[in-house]
Each structure stands twice: as C-alpha cells, then as structure tokens.
Design an enzyme around this catalytic site. Structure first.
Site, PDB file in Angstrom:
ATOM      1  CB  ALA A  45      45.944  41.328  33.174  1.00  0.00           C
ATOM      2  CD  GLU A 115      45.899  50.618  35.684  1.00  0.00           C
ATOM      3  OE1 GLU A 115      46.439  50.142  36.202  1.00  0.00           O
ATOM      4  OE2 GLU A 115      45.301  50.239  34.493  1.00  0.00           O
ATOM      5  CG  ASP A 214      47.199  25.422  43.122  1.00  0.00           C
ATOM      6  OD1 ASP A 214      46.572  25.362  44.208  1.00  0.00           O
ATOM      7  OD2 ASP A 214      46.966  25.470  42.115  1.00  0.00           O
ATOM      8  CG  HIS A 235      40.320  46.106  41.150  1.00  0.00           C
ATOM      9  ND1 HIS A 235      39.337  46.912  40.948  1.00  0.00           N
ATOM     10  CD2 HIS A 235      41.456  45.930  40.384  1.00  0.00           C
ATOM     11  CE1 HIS A 235      39.909  47.539  40.001  1.00  0.00           C
ATOM     12  NE2 HIS A 235      41.134  47.097  39.319  1.00  0.00           N
ATOM     13  NE  ARG A 281      44.059  48.706  41.820  1.00  0.00           N
ATOM     14  CZ  ARG A 281      44.541  47.594  41.078  1.00  0.00           C
ATOM     15  NH1 ARG A 281      45.000  46.620  41.145  1.00  0.00           N
ATOM     16  NH2 ARG A 281      44.705  48.059  39.636  1.00  0.00           N
ATOM     17  NE  ARG A 377      48.859  44.389  42.227  1.00  0.00           N
ATOM     18  CZ  ARG A 377      48.055  44.661  41.166  1.00  0.00           C
ATOM     19  NH1 ARG A 377      48.895  44.930  40.074  1.00  0.00           N
ATOM     20  NH2 ARG A 377      46.904  44.579  41.090  1.00  0.00           N
ATOM     21  CB  SER A 382      51.093  42.619  39.352  1.00  0.00           C
ATOM     22  OG  SER A 382      49.961  43.131  38.525  1.00  0.00           O
TER      23      SER A 382
HETATM   24  C1  SIN Z   1      43.103  46.984  36.308  1.00  0.00           C
HETATM   25  O1  SIN Z   1      42.714  47.103  35.168  1.00  0.00           O
HETATM   26  O2  SIN Z   1      42.223  47.649  36.933  1.00  0.00           O
HETATM   27  C2  SIN Z   1      43.871  45.826  37.039  1.00  0.00           C
HETATM   28  C3  SIN Z   1      45.157  46.203  36.863  1.00  0.00           C
HETATM   29  C4  SIN Z   1      46.091  45.845  38.241  1.00  0.00           C
HETATM   30  O3  SIN Z   1      45.469  44.753  38.911  1.00  0.00           O
HETATM   31  O4  SIN Z   1      47.143  46.174  38.121  1.00  0.00           O
END
Ligand code: SIN
Length: 533
Positions: A45, A115, A214, A235, A281, A377, A382
C-alpha cells in the site's frame, strides 16, 4: 497434527496483525500465513490511511465523502464508527513507532496528503511506502509478543465448522504445512479471516501473487454469506511496462498535481467529471478505458513534470526509483499507466464487530463487507477500515470467549483429521492448474472487467462452470498442493463475482453494465447478498 489456541488468525496484513496484538492481551493467538509474514497487500500500500486529523477537517466531512463515493450503498452506521475511530487508532500506530511523514510546518504532526474524492487533505502516509512502514512495525511487535505464534508457509485449506443447535460454528481450519507437505488441524475458539483481497482473479492487478481470495472462498464454502462482490475497484494508474508486474502509481501523485494525458499530451479528465483528475476512482478508471478504446492506445500517461524534481524525488522515492530503474524519469517524462484490478469492495458479510453469520468466525480487512465502501471505496479508507475492524473484532472476540461454554474446548482437543484427498507438492498434471489459472484470469478481465454487458457476463458464467467443475474434480481426486488450493479459491471467487454482477441489473459505482447503463434506486439500492447453501 493438532495445534490449539484461543484465537486462530489467518493473514498477516494490517488487519490480521492488529487483531492478533490486541487479542494476545487476553489469550493465545496462532497466526498463519501462506507465504512469508510480510508478503501482504498491506506491504504494497502506497497512499496511506484516511483519518480526520487536519485543523480544517471534521468527522462529518469524511463521512460525507465516503457516502458520496459509495453511491447510496454504504451503511451509515459503519461509516460513522470507522471514521470516528480512525484518529485514535492512527495515534496508536504513531505511539507504536510507525514512521509517518511529518508536516513541514508542524513537525510534531503527520503530514496530510490528498487523494481523489476527499474534500480535505487527510491521508496520513509514510512517503509513498505507508503499508511497508506499518507492516514492519506490526511484525516487530507481533514477533516479540509471547502470546503470539506465527506460522509462515502454512496455507489454510478450509474452515472446520461444527453444527451447534442447527447452526454452523467455526472451530478451526485445515492448514497445509507447505514445507512438510502435510495437513495440520488448527483448533481455536475464535477463527479470524484476515486474508485480504482477490486481485489475482484478474489478468492485470496491482495486488501481490497471494491475493487469491482465500478467506472469501473458504468462508463462503463453510456457509458464510458474501455481499456486493460485483464491486471490484480498478485502480486507474498502474505502471504500464513489460518488465513491471503489479506496480502501482499512487493516487497521491494525482493528489500532488499530476494530470492524466493521452498519447498526444492532451489532458482528458475534465471531459468526464468536474473534479477532473481527482474524481472518484470508478469514474477515472472508466474514463481511461474509454480513451484507450477510442484511440486504440495501449495506455495513457500520468504527467507530473511541471512539479519541482526535488519535491517529486522526496515525496515519491519508491515510485521515482522504480520508474527510473525501468528507464522512466518521472521528473522529466510522463509515466505510462493503465487501470488494473485493485480492491474488492465486497466480501464476507459481517456486522459492526466483524462477525460473519457463522458463529465464532470473524472476517476483517479487505475480505469483509462491512458496509463502509458501498459501490466504490474512497481512496485510503481501506487501511483505516482494517485498523478499526480489527479493534472492534478483538473486543467482540474477547467477550465471546468469556461466554463460550467450557465443553467447547474439550471438543477442540479431538483430532479432526483432514478428510479429503492425498497430499503432495506437485500434482502430476500441473498443466491443468496453470491453464485454469490463465483461463479464469483472462475471461474475468475481458468479460467481467471495468465495462460489462449481459452477454459478456453470460459468456464468463458458461466458461467458469466448466473450469470450476474441472478444478473441483482435480481437487478431490489428486494430490493437493499450494497452487491447487489457490486456483480452487480463485474459481470460487470468480463465481461469486459473476453471480453478483448478473444480479445487479443497473450501473452503479464500480459496476457498469452496457445493457443497464443507468442507476436504478427503485430496484437496486441494496446489497447483493449470496449464500452457497
Ligand atoms: C494509492 O496509493 O493510490 C492506493 C491507495 C488506496 O487504494 O487506497
């Protein structure tokens, strides 16, 4: 071999280890992982943890952004609990010594990044390696905790459930000891699935190789319900380069001003949404898909060359050095990017304490559907959800153990031998496994990807029915090894995704169907819930 503890935790990402550390204050904890302890989604991440720590921010703003991103399907009470508890749990991590980046103006406070979809700067991060920094601190702490035993290269096969007054209850798991090539029985009073997501169901993904769904597959087979698995987040910006697999270009790069451009250098996101490059997104991924289909190009580009090179190198050291090693200097040239499967917004349906409908079986982190994400999301929600749900589940698990009848532990001491098949490292027909992997991932990408249609979903369902039946036959009739366990799980998860997607006859958030292009609140403003039995 029978190994018993109070808690069995499957998975070593932020959810699993946070839970283990809290549970270890009150009982013994066995933690198993099928690869090395740090081979997790958490470790990759980049972006960070969304939490309300800024002077200009409020819990209400974060809640509003999360609800808006989820397009009507978030559970408001979950959103409230997760967002409210975020700042407290981030402070716990700071106290644990996680080296988050500090604010330049206030060095005693974390720096807050931006973000897509967030109305305020609220992303706590460790440069562009947030997950790695958290993972390292959590591992150090877990390995020094006497009540925790970690078993690396132990791969769970299936949950063991018993019938309790007509209802299933988890009492452990069958686990393949990969090195010794034998199946062990792990008994526990509480079983916690913290196995992460299922990006490997798709041909292109930002996820590591172990992300084979899993926990979702095992829980579902045992009778737990799955929710909202049609909502797979792609993404928008994974690196497009033949020598790079799974490498993400963090959304934080756009948060710091990067813009998406086509092969002629033309920005296009404003044509799709007023928020442009920082739109939600689902919108950005679909816009890129549309641009690529329109022009026939194999990728689009992410351009941050207008920013100071020293700032870029300092803020994004991992992305900068990885790109440079592949011959791309992001301070001087745009980065080629494509969308890739990134996050499952659905999972095993759980309550606010992480409980599934199977007694004593909990699911936390990406494997779970808590109602936080709804149909899409919000970025960096997350890691936040994993922290909060681990905390909630640890409290609930402790209370449950206190109320469990004593007779329960006696039953756990009976050896429940693995009833199925023979074992061995290499099945004779390994080609069957490799072929099935490839086939599933390819048709999932082509037919159940960013843009779907009724016809494509039917094609995928028909193909999967054949492959899944072959895998099941192989599983029961041949030697069982690590790859076979994973491909069986991938087939199970693909089945859940396709069935969920066929049920939702509308387009909402991450689920876009050409035959049902509009949102239909009258008929579909609810979760899609599936059960095996
Ligand atoms: C990202 O760094 O773009 C991923 C962060 C995320 O999926 O929450």
């Amino acid at each position: 071999m029978l190994i018993i503890s109070d808690y069995l935790v499957i998975g070593t990402g932020v959810a699993g280890l946070s839970f283990a550390l809290k549970a270890a204050r009150h009982g013994t904890v066995n933690v198993i992982c099928k690869r090395a302890i740090d081979e997790t989604n958490t470790n990759l991440a980049q972006g960070g943890i969304a939490a309300v720590l800024g002077d200009d921010d409020l819990v209400e703003y974060h809640i509003k952004d999360t609800l808006e991103s989820g397009v009507g399907l978030c559970h408001p009470e979950t959103v409230q609990v997760v967002v409210e508890n975020g700042p407290r749990l981030v402070r716990e991590l700071i106290d644990m010594g996680v080296p988050f980046s500090a604010s330049v103006d206030h060095p005693d406070r974390p720096e807050l990044g931006q973000e897509g979809g967030h109305s305020r700067r609220r992303i706590i991060h460790a440069k562009d390696m947030t997950g790695q920094a958290m993972q390292k601190s959590l591992i150090e702490k877990a390995l020094s905790e006497p009540n925790i035993t970690v078993y690396e290269h132990f791969q769970a096969l299936d949950i063991i459930a018993e019938d309790r007054h007509g209802l299933p209850a988890a009492i452990g798991a069958y686990v393949l000891d990969i090195e010794k090539e034998r199946v062990a029985t792990f008994g526990a009073r509480i079983v916690v699935l913290a196995t992460g997501g299922s990006g490997k169901v798709y041909l292109y993904t930002s996820n590591p190789d172990g992300a084979t769904g899993d926990g979702l597959a095992m829980g579902f087979r045992a009778g737990a319900r799955a929710a909202n698995m049609e909502f797979i987040q792609f993404h928008p910006t994974c690196l497009y380069h033949p020598a790079a697999r799974n490498f993400l270009i963090s959304e934080a790069v756009r948060g710091e001003g990067a813009i998406l451009v086509d092969k002629n250098g033309q920005p296009f996101m404003k044509n799709y949404h007023p928020l442009g490059d920082l739109a939600f997104r689902d919108i950005v991924a679909r816009a890129i898909d549309a641009e690529m289909k329109k022009s026939g190009a194999e990728c689009v580009f992410l351009d941050i060359t207008h920013k100071d090179p020293a700032f870029i190198r300092d803020r994004f050291p991992k992305i900068y050095s990885t790109c440079l090693a592949l011959g791309i200097d992001m301070t001087a040239q745009p980065i080629p990017v494509v969308p890739a499967a990134h996050y499952q917004c659905g999972g095993l349906l759980v309550d606010l304490d992480g409980r599934t409908n199977i007694q004593s079986l909990y699911a936390i982190g990406e494997v779970a559907a808590t109602g936080l994400h709804g149909a899409n999301r919000l970025a960096s929600n997350s890691l936040l959800e994993a922290l909060v749900m681990a905390d909630q589940a640890a409290r609930a698990g402790r209370a449950e153990i206190a109320n469990q009848p004593a007779a329960r532990s006696a039953r756990l001491s009976q050896d429940l031998a693995w009833p199925n098949g023979r074992l061995g490292r290499t099945p004779k027909e390994a080609v069957v496994i490799a072929h099935s992997w490839d086939e599933i991932r390819r048709f999932m990408w082509n037919y159940v990807g960013i843009v779907r249609s009724d016809y494509r979903l039917k094609m995928a369902a028909d193909r999967l029915a054949l492959v899944k039946a072959e895998i099941e036959e192989f599983f029961t009739g041949h030697e069982v090894g690590a790859d076979l366990i994973e491909v069986r799980n991938i087939a199970q998860v693909a089945d859940i995704i396709i069935r969920s997607a066929r049920t939702r006859r509308e387009s909402r958030g991450l689920h876009y169907n050409l035959d049902w292009p509009n949102r239909d609140d009258l008929n579909f403003k609810h979760d899609t819930i599936l059960a095996e039995a």
